[in-house]
Structures are given as structure tokens and as C-alpha cells.
Design an enzyme around this catalytic site. Structure first.
Site, short mmCIF file in Angstrom:
data_model
loop_
_atom_site.label_atom_id
_atom_site.label_comp_id
_atom_site.label_asym_id
_atom_site.label_seq_id
_atom_site.Cartn_x
_atom_site.Cartn_y
_atom_site.Cartn_z
CE LYS A 55 -3.30 -2.21 3.15
NZ LYS A 55 -3.85 -2.12 4.52
CD GLU B 148 8.29 -0.77 -2.62
OE1 GLU B 148 7.59 0.06 -2.01
OE2 GLU B 148 8.34 -1.97 -2.31
CG ASP B 149 6.43 2.70 0.61
OD1 ASP B 149 6.83 1.71 -0.04
OD2 ASP B 149 5.79 2.58 1.67
CB VAL C 131 14.51 0.07 -0.77
CG1 VAL C 131 15.34 -1.20 -0.88
CG2 VAL C 131 13.74 0.30 -2.06
CG ASP C 132 13.80 -2.20 6.06
OD1 ASP C 132 15.00 -2.27 6.35
OD2 ASP C 132 12.91 -2.29 6.93
N GLY D 249 15.53 -4.74 1.04
CA GLY D 249 15.66 -4.90 -0.40
C GLY D 249 14.94 -6.14 -0.93
CB THR E 268 9.64 -5.73 -1.08
OG1 THR E 268 9.38 -6.13 0.27
CG2 THR E 268 8.33 -5.53 -1.82
CE LYS F 60 13.96 2.05 8.02
NZ LYS F 60 13.33 1.12 8.98
CG ASP G 180 1.78 0.85 7.80
OD1 ASP G 180 2.71 0.57 7.02
OD2 ASP G 180 1.20 -0.01 8.49
C1 PRP Z 1 7.04 -1.98 2.98
C2 PRP Z 1 7.38 -1.06 1.82
C3 PRP Z 1 8.10 -1.98 0.87
C4 PRP Z 1 8.73 -3.01 1.76
C5 PRP Z 1 10.20 -2.75 1.87
O1 PRP Z 1 5.85 -2.58 2.70
O2 PRP Z 1 6.25 -0.51 1.25
O3 PRP Z 1 7.20 -2.58 -0.05
O4 PRP Z 1 8.12 -2.90 3.04
O5 PRP Z 1 10.83 -3.66 2.74
P1 PRP Z 1 12.03 -4.62 2.30
O6 PRP Z 1 13.00 -3.80 1.50
O7 PRP Z 1 12.60 -5.06 3.62
O8 PRP Z 1 11.45 -5.74 1.53
P2 PRP Z 1 4.98 -3.31 3.80
O9 PRP Z 1 5.22 -4.77 3.70
O10 PRP Z 1 5.18 -2.64 5.10
O11 PRP Z 1 3.51 -3.12 3.29
P3 PRP Z 1 2.63 -1.80 3.06
O12 PRP Z 1 3.31 -0.97 2.00
O13 PRP Z 1 1.32 -2.35 2.61
O14 PRP Z 1 2.54 -1.06 4.38
#
Ligand code: PRP
Length: 176
Positions: free
Chosen positions: A41, A97-98, A100-101, A103, A105, A129, A157
Site C-alpha cells: 500500500k 516504491e515508498d 527499500v529496507d 531490499g 520486496t 535504509k 505506516d
Molecule cells: C514496505 C514497503 C516496501 C517493503 C520494503 O511494505 O512498502 O514494499 O516494506 O521492505 P524490504 O525492502 O525489507 O522488503 P509493507 O510490507 O510494510 O507493506 P505496506 O506498504 O502495505 O505497508
């Protein structure tokens, strides 16, 4: 949970989104239509602002992936929750994407999209990050590098709270 404190102001976000849109518009000028794929989302607000500032032809699609459990506990796996409605063969894809944590996803998504034979795949993320990366993933258009803190707002969120804030803020999750 604490109330958010400002990390990136609304003005700074808007300025950077305008810059990214100009850069993207320049890079894709003359390339034909691009397909923006926003990851739900969290990317919905970034997509709304970015897409309205592009000057190149674009279509908008959505996918939903999930990598987190409720709260801040990382589940480890990436799950495809909602796929595209149409094929993307031969299209120029820009994934929006909002954040990248780790990476995971974005990496999962890029590999999945590449199997569908698009003309190209690039990535645009508002925040990264960098210290948290577990999987190497290229971000072609990046808004901001941020430290390893829990961020909310501008689509992001914490347990579904704070997505609609106009700025990006920091909170301290209860379970850390
Ligand atoms: C968040 C964000 C990315 C993902 C990044 O989504 O929107 O899609 O995490 O994390 P990663 O780099 O560790 O994979 P989230 O799963 O929180 O869902 P949301 O966007 O629906 O809140």
C-alpha cells in the site's frame, strides 16, 4: 507508541519529488509510454505526486506485496498479494516504491517482472535504509537515504497508522 517527529519535511519531499519527476521525464523522453507499477500500500501517495509531475506518457498499475507482520516484526518472506491485471511484455516499467529496507520486496518484484519480458525495468524509491540492505538491488531514482529508524507518513505506516501524514516522521515502535 510515540508521536512522530519530523525526519523529512513536507517541503523537502515535494521538492525532491519534483526533481525526480523531471529527471525521469528527461530520461524517458521519446521512449513512448512508460508503465508505472506502484507497490501497495505504501507507495500510493508517492505515486500520486510523482505521476502528476511527469511529462511523458504513462499508465499506472498496482501490485501488492507484503513483507511485514503487524507492527514492526519482519516476517522474512515476500508474499505476492495482488498481481497486475495485464501483461507487461514489451513495456517500459518503472517500479515505484515508498521504502527499500532489506531490499527483499524490490528484488522479488524485479525478478518476477523480468520473467514477463518487458522492454526495460527501472526502479524509483522515495527512501532507502542503506544500512539495512540484505539483498543488493539497484535503485535508479532515489529520493533520500535515511538511517535505520522506523518511519511513518507520506504512505508509510506503523500498524496502519500515520500513512496520511504529509511529512516523513520517526516513531519508536512499542515492541523494540
Ligand atoms: C514496505 C514497503 C516496501 C517493503 C520494503 O511494505 O512498502 O514494499 O516494506 O521492505 P524490504 O525492502 O525489507 O522488503 P509493507 O510490507 O510494510 O507493506 P505496506 O506498504 O502495505 O505497508
Amino acid at each position: 507508541m510515540s508521536e512522530p517527529t519530523v525526519l523529512i519535511s513536507e517541503a523537502d519531499i515535494q521538492r525532491r519529488v519534483t526533481e525526480l519527476a523531471a529527471q525521469i521525464s528527461g530520461d524517458y523522453a521519446g521512449a513512448g509510454e512508460i508503465t508505472l507499477i506502484a507497490v501497495l500500500k505504501g507507495a500510493f501517495i508517492f505515486l500520486a505526486d510523482l505521476s502528476r509531475r511527469l511529462t511523458v506518457p504513462r499508465r499506472i498499475e498496482f501490485m501488492a506485496l507484503s513483507s511485514y507482520e503487524e507492527g514492526s516484526v519482519h516476517s522474512g518472506a515476500v508474499r505476492l498479494v495482488m498481481d497486475l491485471r495485464e501483461g507487461v511484455e514489451g513495456r517500459h516499467i518503472l517500479v515505484v516504491e515508498d521504502i527499500v529496507d532489506t531490499g527483499r520486496t524490490l528484488h522479488y518484484l524485479i525478478e518476477l517482472l523480468k520473467t514477463r519480458e518487458p522492454a526495460s525495468v527501472r526502479t524509483c524509491a522515495l527512501v532507502r535504509k542503506k544500512d539495512r540492505h540484505e539483498v543488493e538491488v539497484d535503485i535508479d531514482y532515489l529520493g533520500f537515504d535515511i538511517p535505520d529508524v522506523w518511519v511513518v507518513g507520506y504512505g508509510l505506516d506503523y500498524a496502519e497508522r500515520h500513512r496520511a501524514l504529509p511529512y516523513i516522521g520517526v516513531v519508536e515502535p512499542d515492541d523494540q
